[in-house]
Scaffold this motif. Structure first.
Motif, mmCIF file in Angstrom:
data_model
loop_
_atom_site.group_PDB
_atom_site.id
_atom_site.type_symbol
_atom_site.label_atom_id
_atom_site.label_comp_id
_atom_site.label_asym_id
_atom_site.label_seq_id
_atom_site.Cartn_x
_atom_site.Cartn_y
_atom_site.Cartn_z
ATOM 1 N N THR A 144 0.840 -1.190 0.000
ATOM 2 C CA THR A 144 0.000 0.000 0.000
ATOM 3 C C THR A 144 0.878 1.244 0.000
ATOM 4 O OG1 THR A 144 -1.680 -1.219 1.208
ATOM 5 C CG2 THR A 144 -1.883 1.174 1.196
ATOM 6 N N ARG A 145 0.499 2.202 -0.824
ATOM 7 C CA ARG A 145 1.205 3.493 -0.906
ATOM 8 C C ARG A 145 0.339 4.528 -0.198
ATOM 9 N NH1 ARG A 145 4.671 0.622 -3.012
ATOM 10 N NH2 ARG A 145 5.127 0.471 -5.211
ATOM 11 N N TRP A 146 1.022 5.490 0.413
ATOM 12 C CA TRP A 146 0.348 6.564 1.146
ATOM 13 C C TRP A 146 0.976 7.893 0.772
ATOM 14 C CZ3 TRP A 146 -3.844 5.362 3.969
ATOM 15 C CH2 TRP A 146 -4.011 4.016 4.325
ATOM 16 N N LEU A 147 0.187 8.947 0.860
ATOM 17 C CA LEU A 147 0.696 10.309 0.734
ATOM 18 C C LEU A 147 -0.291 11.231 1.413
ATOM 19 C CD1 LEU A 147 -1.028 12.163 -1.514
ATOM 20 C CD2 LEU A 147 0.176 10.699 -3.101
ATOM 21 N N ARG A 161 -5.026 11.482 -8.532
ATOM 22 C CA ARG A 161 -6.253 10.762 -8.911
ATOM 23 C C ARG A 161 -6.091 10.059 -10.253
ATOM 24 N NH1 ARG A 161 -9.680 15.552 -6.441
ATOM 25 N NH2 ARG A 161 -10.054 14.670 -4.380
ATOM 26 N N ALA A 162 -5.419 10.710 -11.194
ATOM 27 C CA ALA A 162 -5.182 10.092 -12.508
ATOM 28 C C ALA A 162 -4.300 8.854 -12.401
ATOM 29 C CB ALA A 162 -4.541 11.107 -13.454
ATOM 30 N N ARG A 163 -3.543 8.752 -11.325
ATOM 31 C CA ARG A 163 -2.649 7.614 -11.130
ATOM 32 C C ARG A 163 -3.185 6.623 -10.095
ATOM 33 N NH1 ARG A 163 0.055 10.021 -14.494
ATOM 34 N NH2 ARG A 163 2.022 9.382 -15.324
ATOM 35 N N GLY A 164 -4.469 6.694 -9.825
ATOM 36 C CA GLY A 164 -5.105 5.665 -9.014
ATOM 37 C C GLY A 164 -5.170 5.899 -7.519
ATOM 38 N N ARG A 180 -3.182 4.125 -2.331
ATOM 39 C CA ARG A 180 -3.397 3.252 -3.471
ATOM 40 C C ARG A 180 -2.655 1.955 -3.215
ATOM 41 N NH1 ARG A 180 -0.145 4.945 -8.981
ATOM 42 N NH2 ARG A 180 1.246 3.211 -8.791
ATOM 43 N N ARG A 181 -3.125 0.904 -3.797
ATOM 44 C CA ARG A 181 -2.531 -0.422 -3.615
ATOM 45 C C ARG A 181 -1.727 -0.762 -4.844
ATOM 46 N NH1 ARG A 181 -0.748 -3.892 -0.167
ATOM 47 N NH2 ARG A 181 -1.057 -6.038 -0.733
ATOM 48 N N ASP A 182 -0.507 -1.268 -4.647
ATOM 49 C CA ASP A 182 0.351 -1.680 -5.759
ATOM 50 C C ASP A 182 0.918 -3.049 -5.411
ATOM 51 O OD1 ASP A 182 2.085 -2.022 -7.839
ATOM 52 O OD2 ASP A 182 3.335 -0.303 -7.376
ATOM 53 N N THR A 183 0.525 -4.041 -6.148
ATOM 54 C CA THR A 183 0.990 -5.400 -5.869
ATOM 55 C C THR A 183 2.040 -5.870 -6.863
ATOM 56 O OG1 THR A 183 -0.844 -6.284 -7.154
ATOM 57 C CG2 THR A 183 -1.148 -6.100 -4.777
#
Length: 184
Positions: A144-147, A161-164, A180-183
């Motif tokens: 999971t990514r956070w900002l 938002r354009a990048r998920g 956003r989730r990046d697997t």
């Protein structure tokens, strides 16, 4: 991380929307190379974070370089620079961190936080922010990514938002926590 920098030139729109090739390149550097870039990173911070919606004082805005230096010692540190020759026009960095997950009442895990992304005003509109974003996240641990960003940072919100990315919580009234989730 390898000491060998990754350099990626990219296409941008030239005058009047005609395609062109930018002389900008994105360089990913490891913690060992951070110190030589700190003065330029402080300058970019001073150019960016003094403007609305952040409106930090000039010394506080330049303080991004000191935070970046401290974070460069943390696990999972990734720094990407947008350069034209030797001149820095933007940067983005992140580290492995679950602090925002906890603030958003989510279970911590193999999280990565995109801590800062900045492009000087005179070089916006060339997709440097998107290229920096993508370069940092391409090297981050899966998970999971956070900002966090300002609720009134329209360009940043559009990019994310354009990048998920999706908003998951509000922090301090004007800071939006996004995830956003990046697997991979």
């Amino acid at each position: 991380m390898s000491a060998t920098p990754a350099v990626r030139p990219f296409r941008v729109n030239g005058p009047a929307g005609r395609p062109g090739v930018a002389s900008f390149h994105i360089q990913v550097v490891g913690p060992e190379a951070v110190a030589c870039h700190l003065p330029a990173i402080a300058d970019v911070g001073g150019d960016v974070f003094t403007l609305p919606p952040w409106r930090e004082s000039y010394p506080a805005a330049r303080g991004v370089a000191a935070r970046l230096l401290a974070d460069s010692r943390r696990p999972g540190f990734v720094l990407a620079l947008a350069l034209d020759g030797e001149e820095l026009y933007g940067f983005a960095y992140g580290v492995r961190c679950s602090r925002l997950a906890r603030l958003a009442c989510h279970e911590p895990g193999p999280d990565f936080t995109l801590k800062e992304l900045a492009v000087v005003p005179r070089r916006r509109g060339l997709r440097l922010g998107a290229a920096l974003h993508d370069a940092v996240l391409a090297r981050a641990v899966p998970g999971t990514r956070w900002l966090t960003t300002h609720t009134r940072a329209a360009a940043a919100l559009g990019l994310y938002r354009a990048r998920g990315w999706r908003a998951v919580a509000l922090a301090g009234g004007e800071r939006l926590i996004m995830s956003r989730r990046d697997t991979r």
